[in-house]
Enzyme design. Structure first.
Site, PDB file in Angstrom:
ATOM      1  N   VAL A 182       0.938  -1.221  -0.113  1.00  0.00           N
ATOM      2  CA  VAL A 182      -0.003  -0.012  -0.093  1.00  0.00           C
ATOM      3  C   VAL A 182       0.720   1.329   0.102  1.00  0.00           C
ATOM      4  O   VAL A 182       0.595   2.190  -0.893  1.00  0.00           O
ATOM      5  CB  VAL A 182      -1.094   0.026   1.124  1.00  0.00           C
ATOM      6  CG1 VAL A 182      -1.932   1.159   1.072  1.00  0.00           C
ATOM      7  CG2 VAL A 182      -1.706  -1.358   1.299  1.00  0.00           C
ATOM      8  N   CYS A 183       1.860   1.050   1.000  1.00  0.00           N
ATOM      9  CA  CYS A 183       2.852   2.523   0.867  1.00  0.00           C
ATOM     10  C   CYS A 183       3.453   2.560  -0.505  1.00  0.00           C
ATOM     11  O   CYS A 183       3.611   3.829  -0.994  1.00  0.00           O
ATOM     12  CB  CYS A 183       4.067   2.198   1.843  1.00  0.00           C
ATOM     13  SG  CYS A 183       3.373   1.910   3.656  1.00  0.00           S
ATOM     14  N   SER A 184       3.766   1.618  -1.117  1.00  0.00           N
ATOM     15  CA  SER A 184       4.387   1.619  -2.536  1.00  0.00           C
ATOM     16  C   SER A 184       3.533   2.012  -3.420  1.00  0.00           C
ATOM     17  O   SER A 184       3.782   2.613  -4.676  1.00  0.00           O
ATOM     18  CB  SER A 184       4.919   0.284  -2.944  1.00  0.00           C
ATOM     19  OG  SER A 184       5.933  -0.240  -2.075  1.00  0.00           O
ATOM     20  N   GLY A 185       2.097   2.129  -3.158  1.00  0.00           N
ATOM     21  CA  GLY A 185       1.367   2.490  -4.200  1.00  0.00           C
ATOM     22  C   GLY A 185       0.721   3.850  -3.741  1.00  0.00           C
ATOM     23  O   GLY A 185      -0.328   4.278  -4.375  1.00  0.00           O
ATOM     24  N   GLN A 186       1.403   4.672  -2.945  1.00  0.00           N
ATOM     25  CA  GLN A 186       0.487   5.917  -2.280  1.00  0.00           C
ATOM     26  C   GLN A 186       1.363   6.971  -2.693  1.00  0.00           C
ATOM     27  O   GLN A 186       0.973   7.944  -3.437  1.00  0.00           O
ATOM     28  CB  GLN A 186       0.470   5.878  -0.604  1.00  0.00           C
ATOM     29  CG  GLN A 186      -0.057   7.143  -0.163  1.00  0.00           C
ATOM     30  CD  GLN A 186      -0.192   6.971   1.204  1.00  0.00           C
ATOM     31  OE1 GLN A 186       0.026   6.024   1.833  1.00  0.00           O
ATOM     32  NE2 GLN A 186      -0.161   8.355   1.898  1.00  0.00           N
TER      33      GLN A 186
END
Lengths: 218, 195
Positions: A109-113
């Site tokens: 999720v962090c990598s997609g934020q």
């Protein structure tokens, strides 16, 4: 026969060395893989595959806020992945500050934020705001992760040591030692004007953040 | 012969990263793309399409909610993207080139383009549209409803859909994950795949 012999001998000779022989032996495989549609589509997933996937969703929020809207932002002075530092005093009296805390590098999720924020630079600038990304990972890990993502225009700071120093002051340090997925807006006077401690398992809507930012007037 | 061989080796080594990058995509866990020949689900395109985009899709007379089956074009290039996906961001200008190429080639009336922003809110889709000046319709799919219906695919994902006169549903004629090699080659593939 002699032509065959002369072809084979140089390949087997020590002048070419074992590396060259391995390279030549692997060449057909490299060509096949390189030109196959599947491989072409799955190049980037080398990054995706390297991400840690939690076996099950985490508790959405697992900390108790220690600040509220209207409070002064606690002071901070953190190292950034470009070798510099980012301080609250860099912004107070000059610009609004948006702090984006993410739980951990190398997670989905962090990598997609943050890559989404990469195309919104002008939108933050239009509100006289600077964006800073923060996690409790150490600088080398954050540097490697951000580099692998393709880079970011905004500073990324590490709250690694003392571990979760700022995160703890804000009350967004989870028991497992990572930050919540949280967004703070601090105005030009250093006052917290917006807090979103988000479900750690999902990405906050950038549109909601920008709407909040645009709504902050003196 | 040896020189040729080594030149080939060096060429492959130099070109290798570029060849791999050309297919960049963000994979999605558990994706099951719809195969060529599958009937594409009649997904909702929402209620917020502006008049210009309704006109582009051939449904200028239709008010309110729009579904894919309302679109009359014989061919639709449907991209599943996310404004958060770096590959999609890099692909955006290429898609604008594809749009222009289709126009220049006289295919603007028969081949339409449509983007579905998987997991993106309307405002997030607007950020992407404004950043890249996307000329064709982009639809927000914040709850992943369209994304789920068409296989939970990675991004960018391209479905080329076709239907014959009188048919309501579209059929998948091309199904592909990842960035395209070039607008020209993709356009050629689309025109070759569409009946």
């Amino acid at each position: 026969m002699s032509r065959s012999h002369s072809w084979m001998t140089p390949l087997a000779s020590s002048r070419r060395g074992p590396f060259c022989r391995i390279l030549l032996a692997a060449l057909p495989l490299m060509v096949v893989i390189g030109f196959s549609p599947t491989a072409r589509a799955e190049e980037a997933p080398a990054f995706t595959d390297s991400l840690f996937q939690a076996p099950e969703p985490l508790k959405s929020v697992d900390s108790v806020l220690a600040v509220k809207v209207g409070d002064p932002m606690p002071d901070f002075d953190l190292p950034t992945i470009d070798g510099g530092r980012v301080r609250l005093s860099d912004f107070v009296g000059k610009k609004k500050l948006v702090l984006s805390f993410v739980p951990a590098a190398w997670t989905p999720v962090c990598s997609g934020q943050w890559p989404g924020y990469n195309i919104a630079r002008e939108l933050f600038a239009a509100e006289n705001a600077e964006l800073v990304g923060i996690s409790v990972d150490n600088v080398p890990s954050l540097h490697a992760w951000v580099t692998q993502m393709g880079g970011l225009w905004f500073p990324v700071a590490s709250d690694f040591w003392p571990h979760g120093g700022l995160t703890g002051k804000l009350g967004i340090l989870r028991p497992e030692g990572v930050a919540e997925r949280a967004l703070f807006i601090v105005d030009e006077k250093g006052i917290i004007r917006y807090i979103d401690v988000h479900d750690i398992n999902s990405r906050p809507d950038l549109g909601v953040l920008l709407t909040a930012l645009r709504g902050i007037k003196d | 012969m040896k020189r040729t061989m080594w030149a080939f080796v060096l060429a492959v080594m130099v070109l290798w990263p570029g060849l791999a990058r050309a297919g960049g995509a963000s994979e999605a866990a558990g994706s099951e793309a719809l195969p060529v020949g599958a009937t594409f689900p009649d997904v909702s395109l929402g209620s917020d399409l502006p008049d210009a985009h309704r006109s582009y899709l051939g449904i200028a007379q239709k008010d309110g909610p729009v579904r894919l089956a309302d679109v009359t074009a014989p061919v639709v290039i449907l991209e599943i993207f996310s404004m958060y996906c770096p590959h999609c961001q890099r692909e955006a200008p290429v898609l604008n080139d594809l749009y222009a190429l289709l126009e220049r080639g006289g295919h603007a009336d028969t081949v339409k383009m449509l983007g579905i922003g998987a997991g993106n809110s309307a405002m997030e889709v607007d950020i992407y549209r404004n950043k890249f000046q996307t000329p064709y319709p982009l639809v927000a799919d914040q709850k992943f409803e369209v994304h789920d219906a068409c296989g939970k695919v990675g991004t960018p994902y391209f479905y080329v859909l076709a239907k014959k006169p009188g048919e309501t549903a579209y059929t998948v004629v091309l199904s592909r994950l990842g960035r395209m090699d070039s607008p020209e080659s993709f356009a050629a593939d689309v025109l070759a795949a569409a009946p």
